[in-house]
Design a protein around this motif. Sequence first.
Motif, PDB file in Angstrom:
ATOM      1  N   ARG A  17      -6.729 117.952  81.033  1.00  0.00           N
ATOM      2  CA  ARG A  17      -5.455 118.870  81.686  1.00  0.00           C
ATOM      3  C   ARG A  17      -5.880 120.183  81.378  1.00  0.00           C
ATOM      4  O   ARG A  17      -6.591 120.754  80.576  1.00  0.00           O
ATOM      5  N   ILE A  18      -5.186 121.010  82.433  1.00  0.00           N
ATOM      6  CA  ILE A  18      -5.556 122.235  82.461  1.00  0.00           C
ATOM      7  C   ILE A  18      -4.417 123.394  81.732  1.00  0.00           C
ATOM      8  O   ILE A  18      -4.584 124.446  81.729  1.00  0.00           O
ATOM      9  N   ALA A  19      -3.250 122.537  81.704  1.00  0.00           N
ATOM     10  CA  ALA A  19      -2.259 123.387  81.235  1.00  0.00           C
ATOM     11  C   ALA A  19      -0.878 122.165  80.607  1.00  0.00           C
ATOM     12  O   ALA A  19      -1.049 121.123  81.094  1.00  0.00           O
ATOM     13  N   LEU A  20       0.019 122.705  79.934  1.00  0.00           N
ATOM     14  CA  LEU A  20       0.937 121.913  79.299  1.00  0.00           C
ATOM     15  C   LEU A  20       1.991 121.777  80.895  1.00  0.00           C
ATOM     16  O   LEU A  20       1.581 122.416  81.881  1.00  0.00           O
ATOM     17  N   GLY A 178       0.808 116.673  80.964  1.00  0.00           N
ATOM     18  CA  GLY A 178       0.168 118.002  81.147  1.00  0.00           C
ATOM     19  C   GLY A 178      -0.374 117.988  82.705  1.00  0.00           C
ATOM     20  O   GLY A 178      -0.484 117.025  83.274  1.00  0.00           O
ATOM     21  N   LEU A 179      -0.648 119.189  83.006  1.00  0.00           N
ATOM     22  CA  LEU A 179      -1.252 119.324  84.746  1.00  0.00           C
ATOM     23  C   LEU A 179      -2.853 119.251  84.819  1.00  0.00           C
ATOM     24  O   LEU A 179      -3.427 119.479  83.964  1.00  0.00           O
ATOM     25  N   PRO A 180      -3.118 118.234  85.500  1.00  0.00           N
ATOM     26  CA  PRO A 180      -4.474 117.784  85.962  1.00  0.00           C
ATOM     27  C   PRO A 180      -5.185 119.006  86.437  1.00  0.00           C
ATOM     28  O   PRO A 180      -4.988 119.692  87.083  1.00  0.00           O
ATOM     29  N   ALA A 181      -6.528 118.785  86.233  1.00  0.00           N
ATOM     30  CA  ALA A 181      -7.617 119.702  86.574  1.00  0.00           C
ATOM     31  C   ALA A 181      -7.727 119.760  88.050  1.00  0.00           C
ATOM     32  O   ALA A 181      -8.142 120.759  88.648  1.00  0.00           O
ATOM     33  N   VAL A 182      -7.709 118.520  88.591  1.00  0.00           N
ATOM     34  CA  VAL A 182      -8.129 118.124  89.827  1.00  0.00           C
ATOM     35  C   VAL A 182      -6.958 117.434  90.428  1.00  0.00           C
ATOM     36  O   VAL A 182      -6.474 116.375  90.036  1.00  0.00           O
ATOM     37  N   GLY A 183      -6.274 117.900  91.902  1.00  0.00           N
ATOM     38  CA  GLY A 183      -5.143 117.296  92.212  1.00  0.00           C
ATOM     39  C   GLY A 183      -5.749 115.986  93.057  1.00  0.00           C
ATOM     40  O   GLY A 183      -6.834 115.509  92.830  1.00  0.00           O
ATOM     41  N   GLY A 184      -4.709 115.359  93.684  1.00  0.00           N
ATOM     42  CA  GLY A 184      -4.715 113.914  94.228  1.00  0.00           C
ATOM     43  C   GLY A 184      -5.914 114.198  95.442  1.00  0.00           C
ATOM     44  O   GLY A 184      -6.065 114.933  96.008  1.00  0.00           O
ATOM     45  N   LEU A 185      -6.904 112.969  95.173  1.00  0.00           N
ATOM     46  CA  LEU A 185      -8.004 113.140  96.297  1.00  0.00           C
ATOM     47  C   LEU A 185      -7.822 111.879  97.182  1.00  0.00           C
ATOM     48  O   LEU A 185      -8.414 111.736  98.347  1.00  0.00           O
TER      49      LEU A 185
END
Length: 217
Positions: A17-20, A178-185
């Motif tokens: 996660r890159i952020a709350l 939390g916010l993921p580092a990589v969005g949907g693929l």
Amino acid sequence: MSGVRITLKLATSLDGRIALADGTSQWITSSASRARAHDLRAAHDAILVGVGTVLADDPLLTARTIPLPARQPVRIVADSQARTPLQSKLMTSVNIAPVILATAGAAAERHAEAGAGIWRCGNGIRVNVRDLVRRAEAEGLRTILVEGGSQLAASFVREGLVHELAWFRAPLLIGGEGLPAVGGLGLTDLASATRWRPVATERIGDDVLDTYVRVEQ
């Protein structure tokens, strides 16, 4: 495959996660890891972020190493509709290092007048990352460090443009909200997932920097 080598830099919690959930992200990794990230910037011809990162964090995107590098990397923003504020740290520091807005065709005259370069790399709706990389290559850039956000990272991974991952992990857990580092693929089966080979691990205090290279499939 283009002649531009692209490194995706991620700075996350142990669970990626890159952020709350509310976007709070400063600071997940340590000051020592952030200093190491500046070394990475200095080693690349250009730094690339999405406009969401600019709007959320107002980054300067320079390489603040000791000593400073002989030449600062070009700073590129994937900004389809030219939303980068004219009062942002990027736009008010064009005398320090070049700033490029890669747009999808949006008018950006005021940004150009303020000293930014404008690359039109899209169909009017969103930036085409392959067009962006082709333009970078035509401009003589050979290495790009992609720093975020998650949707831009996903676009580069989906298109098979990332050669290397530089993944900083801090020893904390944020959880699924939390916010993921990589969005949907958009994967429908595991066989389609990009494979990576670990090539180096570096301890930075309590943080870890893992480096991976893409496995050709």
